[in-house]
Write an enzyme that holds these catalytic residues in place. Structure first.
Site, mmCIF file in Angstrom:
data_model
loop_
_atom_site.group_PDB
_atom_site.id
_atom_site.type_symbol
_atom_site.label_atom_id
_atom_site.label_comp_id
_atom_site.label_asym_id
_atom_site.label_seq_id
_atom_site.Cartn_x
_atom_site.Cartn_y
_atom_site.Cartn_z
ATOM 1 N N GLU A 21 69.353 3.530 -30.564
ATOM 2 C CA GLU A 21 70.641 4.016 -31.085
ATOM 3 C C GLU A 21 71.794 3.864 -30.099
ATOM 4 O O GLU A 21 72.947 3.719 -30.507
ATOM 5 C CB GLU A 21 70.485 5.488 -31.509
ATOM 6 C CG GLU A 21 71.611 5.963 -32.401
ATOM 7 C CD GLU A 21 71.368 7.362 -32.960
ATOM 8 O OE1 GLU A 21 70.201 7.817 -32.971
ATOM 9 O OE2 GLU A 21 72.347 7.995 -33.384
ATOM 10 N N ARG A 68 74.615 2.452 -41.574
ATOM 11 C CA ARG A 68 73.233 1.939 -41.547
ATOM 12 C C ARG A 68 72.512 2.210 -42.861
ATOM 13 O O ARG A 68 72.606 3.307 -43.416
ATOM 14 C CB ARG A 68 72.470 2.617 -40.399
ATOM 15 C CG ARG A 68 71.005 2.278 -40.371
ATOM 16 C CD ARG A 68 70.324 2.879 -39.165
ATOM 17 N NE ARG A 68 70.340 4.315 -39.129
ATOM 18 C CZ ARG A 68 69.514 5.111 -39.817
ATOM 19 N NH1 ARG A 68 68.600 4.580 -40.622
ATOM 20 N NH2 ARG A 68 69.595 6.409 -39.696
ATOM 21 N N HIS A 122 74.460 12.186 -38.081
ATOM 22 C CA HIS A 122 73.053 11.781 -38.114
ATOM 23 C C HIS A 122 72.741 10.574 -37.240
ATOM 24 O O HIS A 122 71.724 10.556 -36.547
ATOM 25 C CB HIS A 122 72.686 11.485 -39.566
ATOM 26 C CG HIS A 122 71.256 11.078 -39.768
ATOM 27 N ND1 HIS A 122 70.198 11.906 -39.447
ATOM 28 C CD2 HIS A 122 70.705 9.928 -40.254
ATOM 29 C CE1 HIS A 122 69.049 11.282 -39.739
ATOM 30 N NE2 HIS A 122 69.332 10.087 -40.209
ATOM 31 N N ALA A 163 62.169 11.944 -37.021
ATOM 32 C CA ALA A 163 62.471 10.984 -38.096
ATOM 33 C C ALA A 163 61.519 11.195 -39.264
ATOM 34 O O ALA A 163 60.307 11.106 -39.120
ATOM 35 C CB ALA A 163 62.372 9.558 -37.565
ATOM 36 N N THR A 180 62.943 10.427 -32.209
ATOM 37 C CA THR A 180 61.843 9.778 -32.932
ATOM 38 C C THR A 180 60.920 10.780 -33.635
ATOM 39 O O THR A 180 60.643 10.628 -34.822
ATOM 40 C CB THR A 180 61.048 8.864 -31.983
ATOM 41 O OG1 THR A 180 61.958 7.942 -31.393
ATOM 42 C CG2 THR A 180 59.962 8.103 -32.737
ATOM 43 N N GLY A 192 61.783 7.581 -26.406
ATOM 44 C CA GLY A 192 61.639 7.575 -27.858
ATOM 45 C C GLY A 192 61.070 6.229 -28.272
ATOM 46 O O GLY A 192 60.576 5.455 -27.438
ATOM 47 N N ARG A 210 74.315 6.041 -48.039
ATOM 48 C CA ARG A 210 74.409 7.365 -47.438
ATOM 49 C C ARG A 210 75.851 7.825 -47.198
ATOM 50 O O ARG A 210 76.162 9.006 -47.337
ATOM 51 C CB ARG A 210 73.665 7.304 -46.096
ATOM 52 C CG ARG A 210 73.249 8.609 -45.584
ATOM 53 C CD ARG A 210 72.317 8.429 -44.423
ATOM 54 N NE ARG A 210 70.954 8.214 -44.839
ATOM 55 C CZ ARG A 210 69.974 7.881 -43.996
ATOM 56 N NH1 ARG A 210 70.229 7.701 -42.717
ATOM 57 N NH2 ARG A 210 68.747 7.725 -44.431
ATOM 58 N N HIS A 212 74.601 12.435 -42.567
ATOM 59 C CA HIS A 212 73.516 12.517 -43.551
ATOM 60 C C HIS A 212 73.911 13.537 -44.608
ATOM 61 O O HIS A 212 74.391 14.619 -44.269
ATOM 62 C CB HIS A 212 72.216 12.930 -42.862
ATOM 63 C CG HIS A 212 70.994 12.624 -43.671
ATOM 64 N ND1 HIS A 212 70.665 13.321 -44.810
ATOM 65 C CD2 HIS A 212 70.044 11.667 -43.534
ATOM 66 C CE1 HIS A 212 69.551 12.811 -45.330
ATOM 67 N NE2 HIS A 212 69.151 11.800 -44.566
ATOM 68 N N GLU A 264 64.659 4.782 -50.862
ATOM 69 C CA GLU A 264 65.715 5.617 -50.280
ATOM 70 C C GLU A 264 67.057 5.032 -50.674
ATOM 71 O O GLU A 264 67.130 3.923 -51.213
ATOM 72 C CB GLU A 264 65.560 5.696 -48.754
ATOM 73 C CG GLU A 264 64.306 6.462 -48.341
ATOM 74 C CD GLU A 264 64.129 6.581 -46.835
ATOM 75 O OE1 GLU A 264 65.061 6.305 -46.087
ATOM 76 O OE2 GLU A 264 63.017 6.951 -46.428
ATOM 77 N N GLY A 302 62.361 9.715 -42.471
ATOM 78 C CA GLY A 302 62.416 8.442 -43.184
ATOM 79 C C GLY A 302 61.472 7.505 -42.459
ATOM 80 O O GLY A 302 60.968 7.814 -41.373
ATOM 81 N N GLY A 303 61.210 6.359 -43.017
ATOM 82 C CA GLY A 303 60.205 5.489 -42.437
ATOM 83 C C GLY A 303 60.763 4.201 -41.904
ATOM 84 O O GLY A 303 61.800 4.190 -41.236
ATOM 85 N N ALA A 359 62.407 3.391 -29.111
ATOM 86 C CA ALA A 359 62.982 2.182 -28.498
ATOM 87 C C ALA A 359 62.474 2.003 -27.073
ATOM 88 O O ALA A 359 62.038 0.906 -26.683
ATOM 89 C CB ALA A 359 64.510 2.254 -28.524
HETATM 90 C C1 SIN Z 1 65.973 10.314 -43.956
HETATM 91 O O1 SIN Z 1 64.770 10.454 -44.015
HETATM 92 O O2 SIN Z 1 66.718 10.673 -44.870
HETATM 93 C C2 SIN Z 1 66.593 9.728 -42.730
HETATM 94 C C3 SIN Z 1 66.011 8.416 -42.463
HETATM 95 C C4 SIN Z 1 66.972 7.532 -41.749
HETATM 96 O O3 SIN Z 1 67.791 8.020 -40.988
HETATM 97 O O4 SIN Z 1 66.959 6.328 -42.016
#
Ligand code: SIN
Length: 483
Positions: free
Chosen positions: A355, A366, A331, A41, A38, A11, A273, A225, A109, A43-44, A13
């Protein structure tokens, strides 16, 4: 030539470590070409690059999300090296999204005070990064890839980790010696009944390290999540509905169509979160639905969030016209094998990245989009350290094989047990019931998955207070973060 490095996991890492270790030879071992978190994912990458933002603001937001127990030295590295991590990714072919004027486009976010998150290909950021780094690794002369085998044991010689034992699909084992072994095997989500992880995120690398005697840290800190699509696949996986949708204006609604977060947290839908995930979890406990209403995004939705749009369409939902049913799901594991700021575990010759590692950077929860960033920042540090010859000498002495133990044939009962005991809300009674359930089942108790689960449950039992994502409903809540 210096002794090769084995990197287990391909992935983000693993790929960053492998690329950064040049010119040292690297053998990259992965179970499959496509497995890993990966590419999933959405989110960025968080980086304080927008006008008016700062590394200190990024640190403060990460500390608030992490309930103040983040390792500050690691967090400083993460936030202040984020811009150079972004530049490094761009130099390896990652094309971050830009606005019509050609400037980087920042998304917001949960837990971030401002728009700070960079994406590539909209909500397919992980896939774009995985594609670019895998192509770079294919071009790199120092990286050799071995796809298919499962690493089930570490080799130790003279007090040092000195290689791995890998098993192919036919059960044939192969011992491969190395100057250093890096575990980049991902998280533990797939051990629970509801999760957003790939099947391979089953804690296998963590179990390997623990079996060899490496120290662990913060095992009780597992993030849930809030918005996984309420449609569970056969292995417990739920498709992720990115938090960036809420950043773009989508809102959580309860079964009666009222704003879910109203009155729960002043930050509303963009609270950290753990707070939002608990609110969703509580609202769905009796079987009631929770909805993510993204209708106001209209036709912008398929354009900016093509992955979410496709996932919804696959379930017959048009998110432009109807709200999306969501649930909380496991998550991201903040805990893992204890590492220093260069990814060194407590055993000489053993390293961890991504991770499976725990430098303490994320604290108890996180901050969104700090995970891909962590993999790049700390993966590069570790890779460069290995490039400089760390653990290059071949150790002397007898070779010992340290296996993690028997595989569990059917993981479903364990997944249910962990969901009940180690889920978004925990209690001493529930945690002890989980431990008793494992002890009462010999197949479970003797499997590496069962032993790992016991480590998780014991860590959660040992922390009687609520902190971040570790919520004990039988303890006085932490009033700084009560929700
Ligand atoms: C998300 O897109 O909600 C997850 C992104 C993350 O885990 O930081």
């Amino acid at each position: 030539m210096s002794a090769p490095v084995i990197v287990v996991g391909a992935g983000i890492a693993g790929l960053v470590v492998a690329l950064s270790a040049a010119p040292r030879p690297v053998l990259l071992i992965c179970r499959s070409e496509s497995d890993g978190a990966t590419p999933l994912a959405q989110g960025g990458i968080a980086a304080a690059l927008a006008p008016g933002d700062s590394g200190n603001a990024h640190i403060e937001d990460s500390l608030i999300a992490g309930a103040g127990c983040n390792e500050l030295a690691a967090l400083r590295l993460l936030a202040f090296q984020a811009p150079s991590a972004v530049a490094w990714l761009a130099s390896h072919g990652v094309d971050f999204d830009r606005d019509a004027t050609g400037h980087l486009r920042f998304a917001r976010e949960g837990g971030h005070r401002c728009a700070r998150v960079l994406h590539a290909d909209g909500d397919a950021t992980g896939r774009a990064i995985a594609r670019a780094l895998a192509a770079a690794a294919r071009q790199a002369g120092h990286v050799q890839r071995l796809s298919g085998p499962e690493v089930g044991a570490l080799l130790r010689r003279g007090g040092r980790i000195a290689g791995v034992e890998a098993r192919d699909a036919r059960g044939r084992t192969q011992r491969i010696e190395a100057g250093a072994v890096v575990l980049a095997t991902g998280g533990i989500g797939a051990l629970l009944a509801r999760h957003t992880s790939p099947r391979g995120a089953d804690g296998g690398g963590l179990a390997l390290g623990l079996a060899a005697g490496a120290a662990a840290r913060d095992l009780e800190f597992l993030q849930f999540h809030p918005t996984a699509l309420a449609h569970t696949g056969p292995d417990g996986r739920l498709p992720l509905i990115t938090e960036a949708l809420r950043g773009a204006g989508a809102r959580l609604l309860d079964a009666q169509g009222r704003p879910l977060m109203q009155g729960i947290d002043p930050r509303g839908d963009l609270a950290p979160r753990d707070v939002v995930a608990r609110a969703v979890w509580r609202a769905t406990l009796g079987g009631a639905p929770v909805w993510l209403d993204a209708r106001r995004l209209g036709d912008e939705l398929p354009r900016r969030f093509p992955t979410v749009f496709a996932l919804c369409q696959a379930q017959g939902i048009d998110p432009r016209l109807e709200p999306i049913p969501v649930q909380a799901a496991a998550h991201y594991h903040m805990g893992g094998l204890r590492t220093d700021l260069f990814g060194r575990c407590s055993l000489p010759g053993l390293y961890a990245a991504g991770e499976v590692a725990c430098s303490g950077v994320h604290g108890a929860n996180r901050l969104a989009s700090n995970a891909l960033l962590e993999a790049v920042v700390f993966g590069r540090r570790l890779g460069r350290c290995l490039a400089q010859g760390e653990c290059a000498d071949a150790p002397a002495g007898r070779l010992r094989v340290i296996g993690r133990g028997a595989d569990l044939s059917d993981p479903q009962p364990l997944r249910q047990l962990l969901w009940r005991g180690f889920g978004p809300e925990r209690s001493g009674t529930g945690l002890r019931a989980g431990l008793d359930g494992i002890a009462a089942d010999p197949a479970l108790a003797q499997s590496w998955q069962g032993r790992l689960a016991m480590n998780l449950l014991q860590a959660a039992l040992a922390r009687p207070q609520s902190l971040g994502a570790h919520w004990r409903c039988d303890a006085a809540p932490d009033h700084r973060r009560a929700a």
